[in-house]
Design a protein around this motif. Structure first.
Motif, PDB file in Angstrom:
ATOM      1  N   ALA A 250      14.751  -0.910   7.246  1.00  0.00           N
ATOM      2  CA  ALA A 250      13.434  -1.198   6.674  1.00  0.00           C
ATOM      3  C   ALA A 250      13.253  -2.693   6.454  1.00  0.00           C
ATOM      4  O   ALA A 250      12.182  -3.251   6.731  1.00  0.00           O
ATOM      5  N   LEU A 251      14.299  -3.354   5.959  1.00  0.00           N
ATOM      6  CA  LEU A 251      14.233  -4.805   5.761  1.00  0.00           C
ATOM      7  C   LEU A 251      13.992  -5.517   7.081  1.00  0.00           C
ATOM      8  O   LEU A 251      13.127  -6.402   7.184  1.00  0.00           O
ATOM      9  N   GLU A 252      14.728  -5.129   8.090  1.00  0.00           N
ATOM     10  CA  GLU A 252      14.584  -5.764   9.407  1.00  0.00           C
ATOM     11  C   GLU A 252      13.181  -5.551   9.972  1.00  0.00           C
ATOM     12  O   GLU A 252      12.554  -6.477  10.495  1.00  0.00           O
ATOM     13  N   ILE A 253      12.656  -4.340   9.864  1.00  0.00           N
ATOM     14  CA  ILE A 253      11.324  -4.042  10.386  1.00  0.00           C
ATOM     15  C   ILE A 253      10.255  -4.846   9.654  1.00  0.00           C
ATOM     16  O   ILE A 253       9.349  -5.425  10.274  1.00  0.00           O
TER      17      ILE A 253
ATOM     18  N   MET B  44      14.965   6.887  15.055  1.00  0.00           N
ATOM     19  CA  MET B  44      15.353   6.441  13.720  1.00  0.00           C
ATOM     20  C   MET B  44      14.829   7.341  12.604  1.00  0.00           C
ATOM     21  O   MET B  44      15.076   7.082  11.431  1.00  0.00           O
ATOM     22  N   GLY B  45      14.095   8.399  12.963  1.00  0.00           N
ATOM     23  CA  GLY B  45      13.599   9.329  11.962  1.00  0.00           C
ATOM     24  C   GLY B  45      12.252   8.975  11.379  1.00  0.00           C
ATOM     25  O   GLY B  45      11.772   9.641  10.455  1.00  0.00           O
ATOM     26  N   LEU B  46      11.611   7.964  11.933  1.00  0.00           N
ATOM     27  CA  LEU B  46      10.289   7.561  11.460  1.00  0.00           C
ATOM     28  C   LEU B  46       9.217   8.554  11.887  1.00  0.00           C
ATOM     29  O   LEU B  46       8.231   8.770  11.176  1.00  0.00           O
ATOM     30  N   ALA B  47       9.399   9.141  13.065  1.00  0.00           N
ATOM     31  CA  ALA B  47       8.458  10.124  13.597  1.00  0.00           C
ATOM     32  C   ALA B  47       9.200  11.394  13.984  1.00  0.00           C
ATOM     33  O   ALA B  47      10.396  11.361  14.279  1.00  0.00           O
TER      34      ALA B  47
ATOM     35  N   THR C  69      11.729   3.073   3.543  1.00  0.00           N
ATOM     36  CA  THR C  69      13.150   2.955   3.192  1.00  0.00           C
ATOM     37  C   THR C  69      13.820   4.314   3.179  1.00  0.00           C
ATOM     38  O   THR C  69      14.963   4.461   3.642  1.00  0.00           O
ATOM     39  N   GLU C  70      13.136   5.320   2.660  1.00  0.00           N
ATOM     40  CA  GLU C  70      13.710   6.668   2.636  1.00  0.00           C
ATOM     41  C   GLU C  70      13.922   7.214   4.044  1.00  0.00           C
ATOM     42  O   GLU C  70      14.893   7.934   4.299  1.00  0.00           O
TER      43      GLU C  70
ATOM     44  N   LEU D  47       0.835  -1.210   0.000  1.00  0.00           N
ATOM     45  CA  LEU D  47       0.000   0.000   0.000  1.00  0.00           C
ATOM     46  C   LEU D  47       0.865   1.253   0.000  1.00  0.00           C
ATOM     47  O   LEU D  47       0.617   2.208   0.722  1.00  0.00           O
ATOM     48  N   ALA D  48       1.911   1.220  -0.823  1.00  0.00           N
ATOM     49  CA  ALA D  48       2.787   2.370  -1.080  1.00  0.00           C
ATOM     50  C   ALA D  48       3.652   2.743   0.118  1.00  0.00           C
ATOM     51  O   ALA D  48       4.190   3.849   0.163  1.00  0.00           O
ATOM     52  N   GLY D  49       3.831   1.816   1.068  1.00  0.00           N
ATOM     53  CA  GLY D  49       4.593   2.151   2.260  1.00  0.00           C
ATOM     54  C   GLY D  49       6.073   1.818   2.208  1.00  0.00           C
ATOM     55  O   GLY D  49       6.849   2.319   3.021  1.00  0.00           O
TER      56      GLY D  49
END
Length: 257
Positions: free
Chosen positions: A170-173, A188-191, A162-163, A155-157
């Motif tokens: 991203a692979l690990e998550i 980690m810059g996700l939020a 990855t960016e 769903l485009a995530g």
């Protein structure tokens, strides 16, 4: 839209989109995705920012379990087994239509912010990733569960994830499906930030207000510069900066087209 668990309220140049099915932890269905896609198509032209919120304890528990084999199904919708039996073109078209709910959030003329509390799982995680920015309650937990279920995040995530965190993380998550808590998401810059649950709405609205303080055209140009930076070389990015600045200078001087 209310029947699909969604509400949209406009407040001047801000649209507040809220998931409103807390009894099912804001689980997502194709009908909800169609409604979200329609929101993107129908936003008034003077909307500059969109705040995505959710009622209840969880942001979104992901795909409604009724869509899975043995889940009982949803009247009027194909479940995953039914989709699997479709031809290649039909199946590709179905998934593409689902993705429309997740793709308009990064339009160059909008700044979008997700306010995330509780669980954001699978499709819920990807909906938060669809936005430009994320503000978390301190109880927020993200998980990408698709791979563990034998599927992939579709769903485009995968690109924004990855960016934001890099390929290896991203692979690990995605492959482990583990929980990412609010503090780790910020680290980690996700939020952008994590706040106490009771402060989530205020923090998200403060961020939106700060984003709306700059002139709209300058925001649009800046967003386009940053969004395209990864695909450009250093020299190409410098050229894009020059072109954008020329447009802004001429506009401010009243010399624009």
């Amino acid at each position: 839209m209310e029947k699909q668990g969604l509400s949209v309220v406009t407040e001047g140049s801000l649209a507040v989109v809220t998931l409103t099915n807390p009894d099912r932890r804001n689980a997502q269905t194709p009908a909800l995705w169609r409604a979200l896609a329609a929101v993107g198509r129908d936003l008034p032209g003077d909307i500059r920012a969109v705040l995505l919120c959710a009622e209840g304890a969880s942001f979104s528990a992901g795909l409604d379990r009724r869509m899975f084999p043995g889940g009982g199904g949803i009247p009027g919708e194909q479940d995953l087994a039914g989709l699997a039996g479709a031809g290649d073109e039909e199946l590709d078209g179905a998934i593409a239509s689902f993705q429309e709910a997740f793709t308009w959030w990064r339009r160059p003329d909008l700044i979008t912010v997700a306010a995330v509390q509780g669980h954001a799982v699978g499709a819920g995680f990807q909906l938060a990733l669809a936005c430009d920015l994320r503000v978390c309650a301190d109880d927020a937990q993200f998980s990408m569960r698709e791979t563990a279920l034998g599927l992939v995040p579709d769903l485009a995530g995968t690109k924004p994830l990855t960016e934001l965190v890099g390929y290896a993380r991203a692979l690990e998550i995605c492959v482990t499906g583990r929980w990412v808590g609010a503090q780790e998401a910020v680290a980690m810059g996700l939020a952008t930030l994590a706040v106490p649950r009771e402060d989530l709405d205020g923090a998200a609205r403060d961020l939106v207000a700060a984003l709306l303080a700059a002139p709209r055209d300058a925001v649009i140009e800046t967003k386009a510069l940053l969004a395209g930076a990864a695909a450009r070389t250093y020299d190409e990015q410098r050229a894009a900066e020059r072109a954008a600045q020329a447009r802004r200078l001429r506009d401010l001087a009243g010399l624009g087209e």
